[in-house]
Design an enzyme around this catalytic site. Structure first.
Site, PDB file in Angstrom:
ATOM      1  N   THR A 114       0.791  -1.112   0.073  1.00  0.00           N
ATOM      2  CA  THR A 114      -0.107   0.073  -0.040  1.00  0.00           C
ATOM      3  C   THR A 114       0.969   1.296  -0.049  1.00  0.00           C
ATOM      4  O   THR A 114       0.711   2.236  -0.668  1.00  0.00           O
ATOM      5  CB  THR A 114      -1.006  -0.026   1.227  1.00  0.00           C
ATOM      6  OG1 THR A 114      -1.650  -1.147   1.186  1.00  0.00           O
ATOM      7  CG2 THR A 114      -2.003   1.158   1.156  1.00  0.00           C
ATOM      8  N   ASP A 152       9.295  -8.122   4.662  1.00  0.00           N
ATOM      9  CA  ASP A 152       8.824  -7.472   5.685  1.00  0.00           C
ATOM     10  C   ASP A 152       8.820  -8.418   6.918  1.00  0.00           C
ATOM     11  O   ASP A 152       9.006  -7.864   8.092  1.00  0.00           O
ATOM     12  CB  ASP A 152       7.495  -6.548   5.335  1.00  0.00           C
ATOM     13  CG  ASP A 152       6.387  -7.534   4.829  1.00  0.00           C
ATOM     14  OD1 ASP A 152       6.815  -8.834   4.613  1.00  0.00           O
ATOM     15  OD2 ASP A 152       5.229  -7.036   4.725  1.00  0.00           O
TER      16      ASP A 152
HETATM   17  N1  LIG Z   1      -2.430   6.745   5.628  1.00  0.00           N
HETATM   18  C1  LIG Z   1      -2.763   5.387   5.155  1.00  0.00           C
HETATM   19  N2  LIG Z   1      -2.721   5.157   3.962  1.00  0.00           N
HETATM   20  C2  LIG Z   1      -2.998   3.984   3.518  1.00  0.00           C
HETATM   21  N3  LIG Z   1      -3.470   2.959   4.488  1.00  0.00           N
HETATM   22  C3  LIG Z   1      -3.797   3.441   5.795  1.00  0.00           C
HETATM   23  C4  LIG Z   1      -3.200   4.595   6.118  1.00  0.00           C
HETATM   24  N4  LIG Z   1      -3.602   4.380   7.484  1.00  0.00           N
HETATM   25  C5  LIG Z   1      -3.888   3.203   7.938  1.00  0.00           C
HETATM   26  N5  LIG Z   1      -3.971   2.538   6.829  1.00  0.00           N
HETATM   27  C6  LIG Z   1      -4.677   1.304   6.861  1.00  0.00           C
HETATM   28  O1  LIG Z   1      -3.264   0.406   6.955  1.00  0.00           O
HETATM   29  C7  LIG Z   1      -3.629  -0.732   5.811  1.00  0.00           C
HETATM   30  C8  LIG Z   1      -2.172  -0.722   5.256  1.00  0.00           C
HETATM   31  O2  LIG Z   1      -1.266  -1.191   5.888  1.00  0.00           O
HETATM   32  P1  LIG Z   1       0.350  -0.521   5.691  1.00  0.00           P
HETATM   33  O3  LIG Z   1       0.156   0.923   5.593  1.00  0.00           O
HETATM   34  O4  LIG Z   1       1.034  -1.027   6.895  1.00  0.00           O
HETATM   35  O5  LIG Z   1       0.405  -1.266   4.326  1.00  0.00           O
HETATM   36  P2  LIG Z   1       1.696  -1.877   3.702  1.00  0.00           P
HETATM   37  O6  LIG Z   1       2.971  -1.646   4.473  1.00  0.00           O
HETATM   38  O7  LIG Z   1       1.892  -1.117   2.318  1.00  0.00           O
HETATM   39  O8  LIG Z   1       1.114  -3.317   3.722  1.00  0.00           O
HETATM   40  P3  LIG Z   1       1.872  -4.427   3.515  1.00  0.00           P
HETATM   41  O9  LIG Z   1       3.280  -4.592   4.223  1.00  0.00           O
HETATM   42  O10 LIG Z   1       1.082  -5.580   4.051  1.00  0.00           O
HETATM   43  O11 LIG Z   1       2.135  -4.481   2.153  1.00  0.00           O
HETATM   44  C9  LIG Z   1      -4.619  -0.485   5.067  1.00  0.00           C
HETATM   45  O12 LIG Z   1      -5.587  -1.590   5.320  1.00  0.00           O
HETATM   46  C10 LIG Z   1      -5.451   0.582   5.800  1.00  0.00           C
HETATM   47  O13 LIG Z   1      -6.915   0.267   6.305  1.00  0.00           O
HETATM   48  C1  LIG Z   2       2.253 -11.387   2.973  1.00  0.00           C
HETATM   49  C2  LIG Z   2       2.683  -9.863   2.711  1.00  0.00           C
HETATM   50  C3  LIG Z   2       2.124  -9.476   1.515  1.00  0.00           C
HETATM   51  C4  LIG Z   2       2.719  -8.958   3.774  1.00  0.00           C
HETATM   52  O1  LIG Z   2       3.129  -7.871   3.548  1.00  0.00           O
HETATM   53  C5  LIG Z   2       4.365 -10.124   2.376  1.00  0.00           C
HETATM   54  O2  LIG Z   2       5.085 -10.483   3.310  1.00  0.00           O
HETATM   55  C6  LIG Z   2       4.616 -11.050   1.086  1.00  0.00           C
HETATM   56  O3  LIG Z   2       4.427 -10.478  -0.091  1.00  0.00           O
HETATM   57  N1  LIG Z   2       5.197 -12.282   1.253  1.00  0.00           N
HETATM   58  C7  LIG Z   2       5.540 -13.203   0.150  1.00  0.00           C
HETATM   59  C8  LIG Z   2       4.881 -14.863   0.562  1.00  0.00           C
HETATM   60  C9  LIG Z   2       5.399 -15.157   1.886  1.00  0.00           C
HETATM   61  O4  LIG Z   2       5.654 -14.637   2.992  1.00  0.00           O
HETATM   62  O5  LIG Z   2       5.422 -16.425   2.052  1.00  0.00           O
HETATM   63  K   LIG Z   3       4.433  -4.069   6.344  1.00  0.00           K
END
Ligand SMILES: Nc1ncnc2c1ncn2[C@@H]1O[C@H](COP(=O)(O)OP(=O)(O)OP(=O)(O)O)[C@@H](O)[C@H]1O
Ligand SMILES: CC(C)(CO)[C@@H](O)C(=O)NCCC(=O)O
Ligand SMILES: [K+]
Length: 245
Positions: free
Chosen positions: A10, A101
């Site tokens: 995201t 991550d």
């Molecule tokens: N400013 C923001 N922008 C986008 N999403 C947000 C924000 N604040 C909270 N969220 C929430 O956080 C979630 C996305 O989490 P995060 O920002 O940790 O995503 P990410 O690190 O890109 O995700 P991932 O590591 O799973 O790919 C969304 O489900 C949303 O509900």
């Molecule tokens: C599961 C997510 C999307 C969480 O950010 C990431 O860790 C990912 O793309 N993992 C690859 C698949 C795995 O962890 O088995």
């Molecule tokens: K994350």
């Protein structure tokens, strides 16, 4: 000074750290213009080390590298899941298949707890990972995140129609939006209660929706979990540790 970058599905989150001190931090998408808003030209010249943890596509990884190269000649180092880091050992037979991550969050958690613990990352996806007292990663779960749950309902049905937004509460819904959002809230509570039954170890929580999981865990009276703590920077903390080696 070093630049740490966590490229999630995201958002891309970054921090400029001097030792353990956070000098500047930001989060954006690759498309949102100035990804590193606030880092001055002089500061860019002062960055000898750039570490990235990414779970995005190879295409997006190359694009991110290209964007960073527009600011500085400092090489970009990408860090991936490894079979071990110190006593921390990955449960995957093929560590390269596990999201970086998840691994870096575990590195951060192991460094802090130095014992059995679990990490919940509530981002685009929700991941839950366990480590035992000796640093052995026992494995984990990957679940859809909140936004992914509601988006998939919207995309996979014709008549589940609702506006974006949130509805508080977990009572049985009486409109479509309530049914969807209360349903997700109800599942979040169920997840927290299941964690509280399954685990008797400290739990560190990160990710954009982490506070919702923390609240649900804090509200669960019968939880066996001794410590529930929010660690918004856990992935970057772990990345700083692996990059310092
Ligand atoms: N400013 C923001 N922008 C986008 N999403 C947000 C924000 N604040 C909270 N969220 C929430 O956080 C979630 C996305 O989490 P995060 O920002 O940790 O995503 P990410 O690190 O890109 O995700 P991932 O590591 O799973 O790919 C969304 O489900 C949303 O509900
Ligand atoms: C599961 C997510 C999307 C969480 O950010 C990431 O860790 C990912 O793309 N993992 C690859 C698949 C795995 O962890 O088995
Ligand atoms: K994350």
């Amino acid at each position: 000074m070093k630049l740490l970058v966590d490229a999630g599905n995201t958002r891309i989150k970054w921090q400029l750290r001097e030792g353990s001190e956070i000098r500047l931090a930001g989060s954006a998408t690759l498309e949102s213009g100035d990804l590193f808003e606030g880092i001055t030209r002089t500061e860019w010249q002062d960055i000898p080390s750039i570490s990235v943890s990414t779970v995005r596509s190879e295409h997006a990884r190359i694009e991110l590298e290209r964007v960073i190269k527009g600011y500085t000649a400092t090489p970009v180092r990408f860090f991936w899941t490894r079979s071990s880091f110190g006593r921390l050992t990955c449960a995957y037979e093929d560590p390269s298949a596990m999201g970086a991550d998840r691994w870096h969050a575990l590195v951060g958690a192991w460094h802090e707890i130095q014992g059995a613990c679990a990490v919940v990352d509530a981002g685009s996806a929700i991941t839950i990972d366990w480590i035992d007292a000796g640093g052995q990663h026992l494995g984990g779960y990957i679940l859809p995140g909140r936004t992914m749950m509601t988006d998939s309902l919207r995309q996979g049905t014709a008549r589940v129609l609702f506006d974006a937004g949130q509805a508080e509460g977990i009572s049985p819904g009486q409109t479509t939006a309530e049914c969807v959002f209360h349903g997700v809230n109800w599942l979040t509570r169920a997840l927290a209660e299941q964690l509280g039954r399954d685990l008797a170890v400290p739990v560190l929580i990160t990710g954009g929706d982490g506070s919702l999981i923390k609240t649900a865990l804090d509200n669960y009276q019968d939880s066996r979990i001794p410590l529930v703590a929010l660690r918004p920077d856990l992935v970057l903390d772990g990345l700083a540790l692996v990059g310092a080696e």
